[in-house]
Design a protein around this motif. Structure first.
Motif, mmCIF file in Angstrom:
data_model
loop_
_atom_site.group_PDB
_atom_site.id
_atom_site.type_symbol
_atom_site.label_atom_id
_atom_site.label_comp_id
_atom_site.label_asym_id
_atom_site.label_seq_id
_atom_site.Cartn_x
_atom_site.Cartn_y
_atom_site.Cartn_z
ATOM 1 N N ALA A 202 52.757 -22.819 9.197
ATOM 2 C CA ALA A 202 52.329 -24.166 8.799
ATOM 3 C C ALA A 202 52.529 -24.372 7.293
ATOM 4 N N PHE A 203 52.177 -23.359 6.498
ATOM 5 C CA PHE A 203 52.323 -23.443 5.045
ATOM 6 C C PHE A 203 53.803 -23.587 4.682
ATOM 7 N N ARG A 204 54.663 -22.841 5.370
ATOM 8 C CA ARG A 204 56.112 -22.936 5.128
ATOM 9 C C ARG A 204 56.632 -24.327 5.451
ATOM 10 N N THR A 205 56.184 -24.869 6.578
ATOM 11 C CA THR A 205 56.584 -26.226 6.973
ATOM 12 C C THR A 205 56.199 -27.209 5.883
ATOM 13 N N PHE A 206 54.972 -27.055 5.385
ATOM 14 C CA PHE A 206 54.499 -27.928 4.313
ATOM 15 C C PHE A 206 55.358 -27.758 3.055
ATOM 16 N N LEU A 207 55.616 -26.517 2.652
ATOM 17 C CA LEU A 207 56.414 -26.273 1.444
ATOM 18 C C LEU A 207 57.831 -26.828 1.593
ATOM 19 N N LYS A 208 58.385 -26.741 2.811
ATOM 20 C CA LYS A 208 59.710 -27.319 3.073
ATOM 21 C C LYS A 208 59.683 -28.817 2.798
ATOM 22 N N VAL B 100 45.986 -17.625 4.583
ATOM 23 C CA VAL B 100 47.128 -18.314 5.180
ATOM 24 C C VAL B 100 48.341 -17.391 5.225
ATOM 25 N N LEU B 101 48.606 -16.700 4.122
ATOM 26 C CA LEU B 101 49.774 -15.828 4.050
ATOM 27 C C LEU B 101 49.677 -14.651 5.024
ATOM 28 N N ALA B 102 48.446 -14.252 5.356
ATOM 29 C CA ALA B 102 48.245 -13.101 6.244
ATOM 30 C C ALA B 102 48.260 -13.484 7.722
ATOM 31 N N ASN B 103 48.260 -14.779 8.024
ATOM 32 C CA ASN B 103 48.199 -15.227 9.404
ATOM 33 C C ASN B 103 49.531 -15.854 9.803
ATOM 34 N N LYS B 104 50.081 -15.408 10.929
ATOM 35 C CA LYS B 104 51.413 -15.856 11.351
ATOM 36 C C LYS B 104 51.486 -17.381 11.495
ATOM 37 N N GLU B 105 50.520 -17.952 12.189
ATOM 38 C CA GLU B 105 50.535 -19.401 12.413
ATOM 39 C C GLU B 105 50.246 -20.169 11.119
ATOM 40 N N CYS C 82 50.430 -17.419 -8.105
ATOM 41 C CA CYS C 82 49.513 -18.311 -8.830
ATOM 42 C C CYS C 82 49.942 -19.766 -8.680
ATOM 43 N N LEU C 83 51.236 -20.003 -8.777
ATOM 44 C CA LEU C 83 51.767 -21.348 -8.599
ATOM 45 C C LEU C 83 51.403 -21.891 -7.208
ATOM 46 N N MET C 84 51.597 -21.074 -6.183
ATOM 47 C CA MET C 84 51.265 -21.510 -4.818
ATOM 48 C C MET C 84 49.757 -21.731 -4.672
ATOM 49 N N GLU D 256 61.092 -21.947 -1.270
ATOM 50 C CA GLU D 256 61.600 -20.719 -1.903
ATOM 51 C C GLU D 256 60.450 -19.877 -2.456
ATOM 52 N N ASN D 257 59.340 -20.518 -2.835
ATOM 53 C CA ASN D 257 58.211 -19.761 -3.377
ATOM 54 C C ASN D 257 57.646 -18.782 -2.351
ATOM 55 N N VAL D 258 57.346 -19.274 -1.162
ATOM 56 C CA VAL D 258 56.778 -18.397 -0.141
ATOM 57 C C VAL D 258 57.838 -17.404 0.355
ATOM 58 N N GLU D 259 59.085 -17.817 0.408
ATOM 59 C CA GLU D 259 60.155 -16.898 0.827
ATOM 60 C C GLU D 259 60.299 -15.754 -0.177
ATOM 61 N N PHE D 260 60.223 -16.079 -1.459
ATOM 62 C CA PHE D 260 60.295 -15.049 -2.497
ATOM 63 C C PHE D 260 59.094 -14.112 -2.387
ATOM 64 N N TRP D 261 57.911 -14.683 -2.228
ATOM 65 C CA TRP D 261 56.689 -13.876 -2.128
ATOM 66 C C TRP D 261 56.797 -12.902 -0.950
ATOM 67 N N LEU D 262 57.257 -13.403 0.202
ATOM 68 C CA LEU D 262 57.415 -12.558 1.388
ATOM 69 C C LEU D 262 58.489 -11.486 1.173
ATOM 70 N N ALA D 263 59.580 -11.856 0.524
ATOM 71 C CA ALA D 263 60.644 -10.885 0.231
ATOM 72 C C ALA D 263 60.103 -9.762 -0.659
ATOM 73 N N CYS D 264 59.259 -10.112 -1.620
ATOM 74 C CA CYS D 264 58.650 -9.106 -2.508
ATOM 75 C C CYS D 264 57.693 -8.202 -1.736
#
Length: 144
Positions: free
Chosen positions: A26-32, A17-22, A109-111, A38-46
């Protein structure tokens, strides 16, 4: 564009999921919807941070990640243990490309264990699978 097979493959791991744009969108929408984007945003920032070459940019990006996600009362504060947070705080003045690794691993791991299984049961994911299934059927059955 991803196809149905790829959409189904997302259910295998959070990495797909993290490697695929779409999938990521979708995962971000769900997390929102769960107030935990913030979890996926932090992961991407790292992930972006680890690709940084210039030492000036390393310091600037590290400081930005720290102020956005790590420091107390950060606008997108992530939930990490005291020791990890403390370690980052002590080393943020001389950041290395690996300074956020423990925190990133913890958030991953949390995600993977928490958010991802709920995502697979969510309407967001089900709609995406349905959309891809419908799109593929139309491709193969143009007379429908």
């Amino acid at each position: 564009r991803s196809n149905t097979g790829e959409t189904m493959a997302w259910s295998e791991s959070v990495d797909t999921v993290l490697a695929n744009k779409e999938g990521l969108a979708a995962f971000r929408t769900f997390l929102k919807s769960e107030f935990s984007e913030e979890n996926v945003e932090f992961w991407l920032a790292c992930e972006d941070f680890k690709k940084t070459k210039s030492s000036t940019k390393i310091a600037l990006k590290a400081q930005k990640i720290y102020s956005d996600f790590i420091q107390a009362d950060a606008p997108k504060e992530i939930n990490i243990d005291f020791h990890t947070k403390n370690y980052i705080s002590q080393n943020i003045s001389k950041p290395t490309l690996s300074c956020f690794d423990a925190a990133q691993s913890s958030i991953y791991c949390l995600m993977a264990k928490d958010s991802f299984p709920r995502f697979l049961r969510s309407e967001v994911y089900k709609e995406l699978v349905k959309k891809h299934r419908d799109r593929n059927q139309k491709r193969w059955l143009p007379f429908l």
